[in-house]
Write a protein that holds these residues in place. Structure first.
Motif, PDB file in Angstrom:
ATOM      1  N   SER A 217       0.187   4.110 -19.602  1.00 28.04           N
ATOM      2  CA  SER A 217      -0.220   3.106 -18.625  1.00 28.04           C
ATOM      3  C   SER A 217       0.758   2.844 -17.477  1.00 28.04           C
ATOM      4  O   SER A 217       1.897   2.435 -17.697  1.00 28.04           O
ATOM      5  N   CYS A 218       0.278   3.051 -16.266  1.00 29.02           N
ATOM      6  CA  CYS A 218       1.034   2.696 -15.063  1.00 29.02           C
ATOM      7  C   CYS A 218       0.100   2.749 -13.861  1.00 29.02           C
ATOM      8  O   CYS A 218      -0.511   3.786 -13.584  1.00 29.02           O
ATOM      9  N   VAL A 219      -0.018   1.620 -13.154  1.00 30.33           N
ATOM     10  CA  VAL A 219      -0.897   1.514 -11.990  1.00 30.33           C
ATOM     11  C   VAL A 219      -0.104   0.864 -10.858  1.00 30.33           C
ATOM     12  O   VAL A 219       0.559  -0.147 -11.072  1.00 30.33           O
ATOM     13  N   ALA A 220      -0.162   1.442  -9.679  1.00 34.12           N
ATOM     14  CA  ALA A 220       0.585   0.920  -8.536  1.00 34.12           C
ATOM     15  C   ALA A 220      -0.346   0.242  -7.542  1.00 34.12           C
ATOM     16  O   ALA A 220      -1.486   0.674  -7.332  1.00 34.12           O
ATOM     17  N   ILE A 221       0.140  -0.833  -6.932  1.00 29.98           N
ATOM     18  CA  ILE A 221      -0.559  -1.507  -5.835  1.00 29.98           C
ATOM     19  C   ILE A 221       0.386  -1.523  -4.650  1.00 29.98           C
ATOM     20  O   ILE A 221       1.525  -2.002  -4.749  1.00 29.98           O
ATOM     21  N   TYR A 222      -0.051  -0.992  -3.535  1.00 28.61           N
ATOM     22  CA  TYR A 222       0.810  -0.890  -2.358  1.00 28.61           C
ATOM     23  C   TYR A 222      -0.053  -0.912  -1.106  1.00 28.61           C
ATOM     24  O   TYR A 222      -1.269  -0.740  -1.162  1.00 28.61           O
ATOM     25  N   ASP A 223       0.583  -1.108   0.029  1.00 31.58           N
ATOM     26  CA  ASP A 223      -0.108  -1.101   1.314  1.00 31.58           C
ATOM     27  C   ASP A 223       0.030   0.291   1.914  1.00 31.58           C
ATOM     28  O   ASP A 223       1.121   0.688   2.329  1.00 31.58           O
ATOM     29  N   ALA A 224      -1.054   1.014   1.944  1.00 36.02           N
ATOM     30  CA  ALA A 224      -1.016   2.401   2.398  1.00 36.02           C
ATOM     31  C   ALA A 224      -0.994   2.536   3.917  1.00 36.02           C
ATOM     32  O   ALA A 224      -0.716   3.617   4.432  1.00 36.02           O
ATOM     33  N   GLU A 225      -1.267   1.451   4.646  1.00 34.05           N
ATOM     34  CA  GLU A 225      -1.416   1.556   6.092  1.00 34.05           C
ATOM     35  C   GLU A 225      -0.331   0.824   6.872  1.00 34.05           C
ATOM     36  O   GLU A 225      -0.418   0.693   8.083  1.00 34.05           O
ATOM     37  N   SER A 226       0.676   0.337   6.199  1.00 30.83           N
ATOM     38  CA  SER A 226       1.763  -0.334   6.913  1.00 30.83           C
ATOM     39  C   SER A 226       3.085   0.128   6.332  1.00 30.83           C
ATOM     40  O   SER A 226       3.139   0.932   5.409  1.00 30.83           O
ATOM     41  N   LYS A 227       4.151  -0.395   6.882  1.00 31.00           N
ATOM     42  CA  LYS A 227       5.484  -0.048   6.390  1.00 31.00           C
ATOM     43  C   LYS A 227       6.029  -1.147   5.486  1.00 31.00           C
ATOM     44  O   LYS A 227       7.231  -1.394   5.448  1.00 31.00           O
ATOM     45  N   ASN A 228       5.131  -1.792   4.739  1.00 34.14           N
ATOM     46  CA  ASN A 228       5.564  -2.802   3.781  1.00 34.14           C
ATOM     47  C   ASN A 228       6.480  -2.157   2.747  1.00 34.14           C
ATOM     48  O   ASN A 228       6.145  -1.141   2.144  1.00 34.14           O
ATOM     49  N   THR A 229       7.630  -2.745   2.532  1.00 31.04           N
ATOM     50  CA  THR A 229       8.621  -2.157   1.640  1.00 31.04           C
ATOM     51  C   THR A 229       8.519  -2.690   0.208  1.00 31.04           C
ATOM     52  O   THR A 229       9.403  -2.442  -0.615  1.00 31.04           O
ATOM     53  N   GLU A 230       7.447  -3.438  -0.093  1.00 31.45           N
ATOM     54  CA  GLU A 230       7.247  -3.950  -1.439  1.00 31.45           C
ATOM     55  C   GLU A 230       6.014  -3.312  -2.080  1.00 31.45           C
ATOM     56  O   GLU A 230       5.076  -2.921  -1.387  1.00 31.45           O
ATOM     57  N   ALA A 231       6.037  -3.225  -3.399  1.00 29.85           N
ATOM     58  CA  ALA A 231       4.890  -2.713  -4.143  1.00 29.85           C
ATOM     59  C   ALA A 231       4.894  -3.330  -5.537  1.00 29.85           C
ATOM     60  O   ALA A 231       5.884  -3.920  -5.976  1.00 29.85           O
ATOM     61  N   VAL A 232       3.766  -3.178  -6.218  1.00 31.43           N
ATOM     62  CA  VAL A 232       3.590  -3.698  -7.574  1.00 31.43           C
ATOM     63  C   VAL A 232       3.295  -2.536  -8.511  1.00 31.43           C
ATOM     64  O   VAL A 232       2.537  -1.623  -8.160  1.00 31.43           O
ATOM     65  N   LEU A 233       3.897  -2.573  -9.698  1.00 39.51           N
ATOM     66  CA  LEU A 233       3.482  -1.696 -10.785  1.00 39.51           C
ATOM     67  C   LEU A 233       2.901  -2.552 -11.887  1.00 39.51           C
ATOM     68  O   LEU A 233       3.518  -3.529 -12.315  1.00 39.51           O
ATOM     69  N   LEU A 234       1.712  -2.188 -12.346  1.00 41.69           N
ATOM     70  CA  LEU A 234       1.132  -2.786 -13.532  1.00 41.69           C
ATOM     71  C   LEU A 234       1.487  -1.877 -14.699  1.00 41.69           C
ATOM     72  O   LEU A 234       0.956  -0.771 -14.832  1.00 41.69           O
ATOM     73  N   ASP A 235       2.436  -2.308 -15.497  1.00 42.70           N
ATOM     74  CA  ASP A 235       3.005  -1.556 -16.603  1.00 42.70           C
ATOM     75  C   ASP A 235       3.819  -0.357 -16.108  1.00 42.70           C
ATOM     76  O   ASP A 235       3.689   0.083 -14.965  1.00 42.70           O
ATOM     77  N   ALA A 236       4.690   0.130 -17.004  1.00 40.75           N
ATOM     78  CA  ALA A 236       5.617   1.206 -16.646  1.00 40.75           C
ATOM     79  C   ALA A 236       5.710   2.202 -17.785  1.00 40.75           C
ATOM     80  O   ALA A 236       6.786   2.475 -18.317  1.00 40.75           O
TER      81      ALA A 236
END
Length: 292
Positions: A25-44
């Motif tokens: 299990s590992c799912v990422a949430i990120y902004d694909a269209e900007s230069k946002n330097t933060e992201a989320v992982l759901l489980d690792a």
């Protein structure tokens, strides 16, 4: 949102699982269209290695790791994440308050003799947070709502709300013997979300001998989705011994019925575009889910 690991219990690489993938299990949430330097992982889980590498290459330098619980298949990727070896990076690990102090619980499995380098020897800033109530990730414009779920050990589900979309991540969730009995509390946590990612490790017949193993059936996942009135259900946490052929046959059977929401199965590399266009609109087109 991108899936990097979709299996449960233990990794299952091989020719019979190569389509859906064998990482845990590992799912990422990120902004694909900007230069946002933060992201989320759901489980690792073991998918965390690839997720960290790709997100770092995208420019992510602050990673929020939301753990559903601390079983090995959900944390094995943590010590292998390359972001931990960059002075530029901050990694924040979140889990249930039941595991406080979280640092003391996780550090041993990320240190010798289980891993050659202790967390305090890594270059990144590493922080731990025990959560029990909603909080904001302001840098990403997200509200995160953790809620307790039934499993063999303390576990959390997560509802994540953005301006134009919402999802519930509900893995390692123990269903009862009555697959049609969904608690009112659970329904309220996910009421009306766009996307539900739900544990679907067992068929109904398999569940008979594994009813206390902490997981759900496909039937229960569908019932949860119906009662929450979601727009899309993605089966997740696939049994590690289930082949791609078997899984595809099961999913096709559930997709054949006429419902008010779409059904699919998570696979490594699957990307869901939830905001551009808004997820509700994207569901009406074939571009809602693509490979990437």
């Amino acid at each position: 949102m991108k899936f990097y690991g979709v299996r449960g219990s233990f990794p299952s690489p091989g020719s019979s699982t190569s389509f859906y993938g064998g990482n845990t299990s590992c799912v990422a949430i990120y902004d694909a269209e900007s230069k946002n330097t933060e992201a989320v992982l759901l489980d690792a889980g073991t998918g965390g290695f690839s997720a960290s590498k790709e997100l770092f290459d995208r420019g992510v330098r602050k990673l929020h790791v939301l753990l559903s619980h601390l079983h090995l298949d959900h944390i094995q990727g943590l010590p292998f994440m390359n972001m931990l070896d960059s002075l530029e990076c901050e990694v924040i690990v979140y889990a249930s308050k039941e595991y406080a102090p979280l640092e003391d619980v996780l550090a041993p499995v990320m240190s010798p003799p289980y891993f050659p380098v202790a967390p305090k020897q890594r270059s990144a800033t590493l922080n731990y947070l025990e959560v029990s109530k909603a909080f904001e990730l302001r840098g990403m414009g997200l509200e995160v709502v953790p809620f307790p779920i039934t499993h063999s050990d303390p576990a959390l589900g997560y509802r994540i709300n953005a301006e134009n979309a919402s999802l519930v991540y509900l893995t390692d969730h123990q269903c009862g013997s009555d697959f049609h009995c969904v608690s009112d509390d659970l329904i309220q946590w996910g009421k009306g979300v766009d996307l539900l990612v739900h544990d679907a490790q067992y068929t109904s017949s398999e569940f008979i001998s594994k009813s206390n193993w902490g997981h759900s059936t496909y039937e229960f996942a569908v019932d949860v989705a119906e009662k929450m009135q979601v727009k899309e259900l993605i089966f997740f946490h696939h049994d590690p011994e289930r082949s791609d052929v078997e899984l595809s046959e099961i999913v096709q059977g559930w997709k054949a019925a006429d419902r008010n929401f779409r059904i699919s199965a998570a696979r490594e590399g699957l990307v869901v575009d939830m905001i551009r266009p808004s997820f509700a609109k994207a569901l009406n087109s074939t571009s809602a889910i693509t490979q990437g």
